[in-house]
Motif scaffolding. Structure first.
Motif, PDB file in Angstrom:
ATOM      1  N   CYS A  38     -16.736  -6.580   3.947  1.00  0.00           N
ATOM      2  CA  CYS A  38     -16.180  -7.616   2.957  1.00  0.00           C
ATOM      3  C   CYS A  38     -16.190  -8.960   3.936  1.00  0.00           C
ATOM      4  O   CYS A  38     -16.162  -9.995   3.319  1.00  0.00           O
ATOM      5  CB  CYS A  38     -15.030  -7.120   2.521  1.00  0.00           C
ATOM      6  N   LYS A  39     -16.011  -8.632   5.235  1.00  0.00           N
ATOM      7  CA  LYS A  39     -15.805 -10.010   5.990  1.00  0.00           C
ATOM      8  C   LYS A  39     -14.494 -10.413   6.184  1.00  0.00           C
ATOM      9  O   LYS A  39     -14.256 -11.541   6.694  1.00  0.00           O
ATOM     10  CB  LYS A  39     -16.710 -10.968   6.029  1.00  0.00           C
ATOM     11  N   GLU A  40     -13.318 -10.012   5.459  1.00  0.00           N
ATOM     12  CA  GLU A  40     -12.163 -10.419   5.320  1.00  0.00           C
ATOM     13  C   GLU A  40     -10.851  -9.543   5.655  1.00  0.00           C
ATOM     14  O   GLU A  40      -9.952 -10.129   6.249  1.00  0.00           O
ATOM     15  CB  GLU A  40     -11.947 -10.570   3.791  1.00  0.00           C
ATOM     16  N   SER A  49     -14.634  -2.738  15.135  1.00  0.00           N
ATOM     17  CA  SER A  49     -14.746  -1.680  14.210  1.00  0.00           C
ATOM     18  C   SER A  49     -15.836  -2.141  13.097  1.00  0.00           C
ATOM     19  O   SER A  49     -16.115  -3.285  12.922  1.00  0.00           O
ATOM     20  CB  SER A  49     -13.398  -1.569  13.593  1.00  0.00           C
ATOM     21  N   ASN A  50     -16.287  -0.998  12.338  1.00  0.00           N
ATOM     22  CA  ASN A  50     -17.273  -1.498  11.080  1.00  0.00           C
ATOM     23  C   ASN A  50     -16.689  -0.776   9.949  1.00  0.00           C
ATOM     24  O   ASN A  50     -17.405  -0.510   8.928  1.00  0.00           O
ATOM     25  CB  ASN A  50     -18.742  -1.119  11.307  1.00  0.00           C
ATOM     26  N   MET A  51     -15.260  -0.204   9.974  1.00  0.00           N
ATOM     27  CA  MET A  51     -14.665   0.512   9.052  1.00  0.00           C
ATOM     28  C   MET A  51     -14.105  -0.169   7.919  1.00  0.00           C
ATOM     29  O   MET A  51     -12.919  -0.396   7.855  1.00  0.00           O
ATOM     30  CB  MET A  51     -13.852   1.585   9.589  1.00  0.00           C
ATOM     31  N   CYS A  52     -14.850  -1.011   7.291  1.00  0.00           N
ATOM     32  CA  CYS A  52     -14.298  -2.016   6.031  1.00  0.00           C
ATOM     33  C   CYS A  52     -13.218  -1.230   5.249  1.00  0.00           C
ATOM     34  O   CYS A  52     -13.477  -0.427   4.922  1.00  0.00           O
ATOM     35  CB  CYS A  52     -15.306  -2.675   5.321  1.00  0.00           C
ATOM     36  N   ASP A  53     -12.088  -2.134   5.114  1.00  0.00           N
ATOM     37  CA  ASP A  53     -11.102  -1.543   4.223  1.00  0.00           C
ATOM     38  C   ASP A  53     -11.470  -1.374   2.707  1.00  0.00           C
ATOM     39  O   ASP A  53     -11.105  -0.540   2.036  1.00  0.00           O
ATOM     40  CB  ASP A  53      -9.699  -2.255   4.330  1.00  0.00           C
ATOM     41  N   LEU A  54     -12.097  -2.367   2.302  1.00  0.00           N
ATOM     42  CA  LEU A  54     -12.590  -2.297   0.863  1.00  0.00           C
ATOM     43  C   LEU A  54     -13.721  -1.555   0.575  1.00  0.00           C
ATOM     44  O   LEU A  54     -13.959  -0.896  -0.295  1.00  0.00           O
ATOM     45  CB  LEU A  54     -12.813  -3.923   0.433  1.00  0.00           C
ATOM     46  N   LEU A  55     -14.820  -1.702   1.423  1.00  0.00           N
ATOM     47  CA  LEU A  55     -16.082  -1.071   1.180  1.00  0.00           C
ATOM     48  C   LEU A  55     -16.407   0.194   2.101  1.00  0.00           C
ATOM     49  O   LEU A  55     -17.779   0.566   2.099  1.00  0.00           O
ATOM     50  CB  LEU A  55     -17.056  -2.042   1.329  1.00  0.00           C
ATOM     51  N   ARG A  56     -15.608   0.955   2.722  1.00  0.00           N
ATOM     52  CA  ARG A  56     -16.057   1.972   3.520  1.00  0.00           C
ATOM     53  C   ARG A  56     -16.438   3.012   2.644  1.00  0.00           C
ATOM     54  O   ARG A  56     -16.160   3.155   1.406  1.00  0.00           O
ATOM     55  CB  ARG A  56     -15.029   2.478   4.359  1.00  0.00           C
ATOM     56  N   MET A  94     -25.061  -3.429  -6.973  1.00  0.00           N
ATOM     57  CA  MET A  94     -24.316  -3.039  -6.015  1.00  0.00           C
ATOM     58  C   MET A  94     -23.321  -4.111  -5.722  1.00  0.00           C
ATOM     59  O   MET A  94     -23.546  -5.285  -6.105  1.00  0.00           O
ATOM     60  CB  MET A  94     -25.100  -2.889  -4.451  1.00  0.00           C
ATOM     61  N   HIS A  95     -22.332  -3.959  -5.032  1.00  0.00           N
ATOM     62  CA  HIS A  95     -21.233  -4.896  -4.567  1.00  0.00           C
ATOM     63  C   HIS A  95     -21.941  -5.662  -3.540  1.00  0.00           C
ATOM     64  O   HIS A  95     -22.839  -5.360  -2.695  1.00  0.00           O
ATOM     65  CB  HIS A  95     -20.374  -4.236  -3.825  1.00  0.00           C
ATOM     66  N   VAL A  96     -21.921  -7.048  -3.415  1.00  0.00           N
ATOM     67  CA  VAL A  96     -22.621  -7.836  -2.387  1.00  0.00           C
ATOM     68  C   VAL A  96     -22.320  -7.529  -1.137  1.00  0.00           C
ATOM     69  O   VAL A  96     -23.277  -7.852  -0.034  1.00  0.00           O
ATOM     70  CB  VAL A  96     -22.428  -9.315  -2.713  1.00  0.00           C
ATOM     71  N   GLY A  97     -21.138  -6.893  -0.828  1.00  0.00           N
ATOM     72  CA  GLY A  97     -20.845  -6.482   0.665  1.00  0.00           C
ATOM     73  C   GLY A  97     -21.497  -5.471   1.282  1.00  0.00           C
ATOM     74  O   GLY A  97     -21.388  -5.231   2.225  1.00  0.00           O
ATOM     75  N   CYS A  98     -22.304  -4.709   0.290  1.00  0.00           N
ATOM     76  CA  CYS A  98     -23.151  -3.594   0.724  1.00  0.00           C
ATOM     77  C   CYS A  98     -24.602  -3.870   0.802  1.00  0.00           C
ATOM     78  O   CYS A  98     -25.457  -3.037   0.716  1.00  0.00           O
ATOM     79  CB  CYS A  98     -22.979  -2.455  -0.241  1.00  0.00           C
ATOM     80  N   VAL A  99     -24.997  -5.119   0.718  1.00  0.00           N
ATOM     81  CA  VAL A  99     -26.207  -5.353   0.614  1.00  0.00           C
ATOM     82  C   VAL A  99     -26.633  -6.513   1.925  1.00  0.00           C
ATOM     83  O   VAL A  99     -25.950  -7.502   2.301  1.00  0.00           O
ATOM     84  CB  VAL A  99     -26.641  -6.613  -0.448  1.00  0.00           C
ATOM     85  N   ALA A 100     -27.544  -6.032   2.771  1.00  0.00           N
ATOM     86  CA  ALA A 100     -27.785  -6.580   3.943  1.00  0.00           C
ATOM     87  C   ALA A 100     -29.100  -7.466   3.747  1.00  0.00           C
ATOM     88  O   ALA A 100     -30.193  -7.037   3.534  1.00  0.00           O
ATOM     89  CB  ALA A 100     -27.909  -5.828   5.159  1.00  0.00           C
TER      90      ALA A 100
END
Length: 305
Positions: A38-40, A49-56, A94-100
């Motif tokens: 989510c970058k926030e 860490s890469n364990m996003c609180d919103l999108l893990r 998909m949620h934009v936060g899961c798209v690279a």
């Protein structure tokens, strides 16, 4: 939660975007990733860490995060999502936060495997185990993830890469990824960790476990050298599994680490992994049978889209 559309490893092209989405646009080439960024949140802002609180990753959630509804249906009845990707379909939402967003020159039928397995194994080695040049490395499990970990150990200059697997047919293929010797636990009466300790005069410098079997996890930890050995756990064990080892293994200065998706941040790091592939392999391979001798995507190929 059923019925649902499975699939989590793919490549694709953005067809349309929702209101407020600015990071990607129609026509962009992307890799969907089962965990997000989510970058926030504190995890996304942390360099460790890469364990996003919103999108893990969440295997139980079958709907979109925003409105808790599915975007799939048939006959007026919902079909549920899977880990935010549902890639066993021609179209997915998909949620934009899961798209690279990736280089449009990258062949989607090859780099699709970078959206999970390859990145996980590569990152486990390059980001977490960090084998020094000339070191000894043990890889447990010769599936996609293990082979990617072995490939990185080779690239970083490990002098000895020992691969452990119960399937002897995998050994010959593993040589192409840098494995120098093989151990099949079924061929030994001693515990495999003791076999590796004996082979390496005290233990390997680094080990990477890629099976999800808790016994292999214990073996991977107990086979590293005291004083400086580092073991990295990648596989996902059964929910009721228990990791048991003697506390002296820690007191003797062995290090145990875990990793998720190779510690890569999906939107920040995956595009760089694609560029690594493009630099090391695709652009340097002539469009002939020479393609297929340098890295995992080229060697194995893929028909996934």
């Amino acid at each position: 939660m059923f019925p649902r559309i499975f699939g989590h490893e793919a490549g694709g092209i953005v067809e349309s975007v929702g209101e407020g989405v600015t990071d990607v646009a129609p026509g962009d080439h992307v890799l969907p990733v089962f965990t997000g960024e989510c970058k926030e949140c504190p995890h996304c802002k942390s360099a460790e860490s890469n364990m996003c609180d919103l999108l893990r990753i969440n295997t139980d959630r079958g709907v979109m995060i925003g409105d808790r509804k599915s975007r799939f249906s048939i006959g007026g009845k919902p079909i549920y999502h899977f880990v935010g990707t549902s890639t066993f379909s021609q179209y997915t939402v998909m949620h934009v936060g899961c798209v690279a967003k990736i280089n449009p020159e990258a062949p989607l039928d090859k780099v699709c495997v970078l959206s999970c397995g390859i990145s996980t194994g590569l990152g486990a080695s390059i980001n977490v185990a960090k084998p020094p040049k000339g070191s000894t490395v043990a890889i447990f499990g010769l599936g996609v993830v293990g082979l990617a970990a072995a490939e990185d150990a080779r690239i970083t200059g490990a002098s000895r890469i020992t691969c452990v697997d119960l399937n002897a047919s995998r050994f010959e293929e593993a040589r192409k990824f840098g494995c120098t010797e093989f151990v099949n636990p079924k061929d030994h009466t001693k515990p495999v960790q003791q076999v590796l300790v004996d082979m390496t005069n005290g233990g390997v410098d680094r080990s990477v476990e890629c099976t999800g079997n808790v016994n292999a996890m214990i073996q991977a930890f107990e086979c590293v050298h005291d004083g400086w050995g580092v073991a990295v756990l990648v596989g996902v064990p059964h929910k009721d599994a228990e990791f048991k080892t003697h506390p002296m293994n820690f007191l003797n200065e062995r290090t145990l680490k875990g990793t998720f998706f190779g510690n890569f941040k999906p939107r920040t790091d995956v595009p760089n992994v694609v560029e690594m592939y493009m630099k090391l392999c695709w652009r340097s391979c002539p469009p002939t049978t020479a393609r297929g001798r340098r890295c995992w995507p080229c060697r194995r190929g893929s028909s996934r889209r």
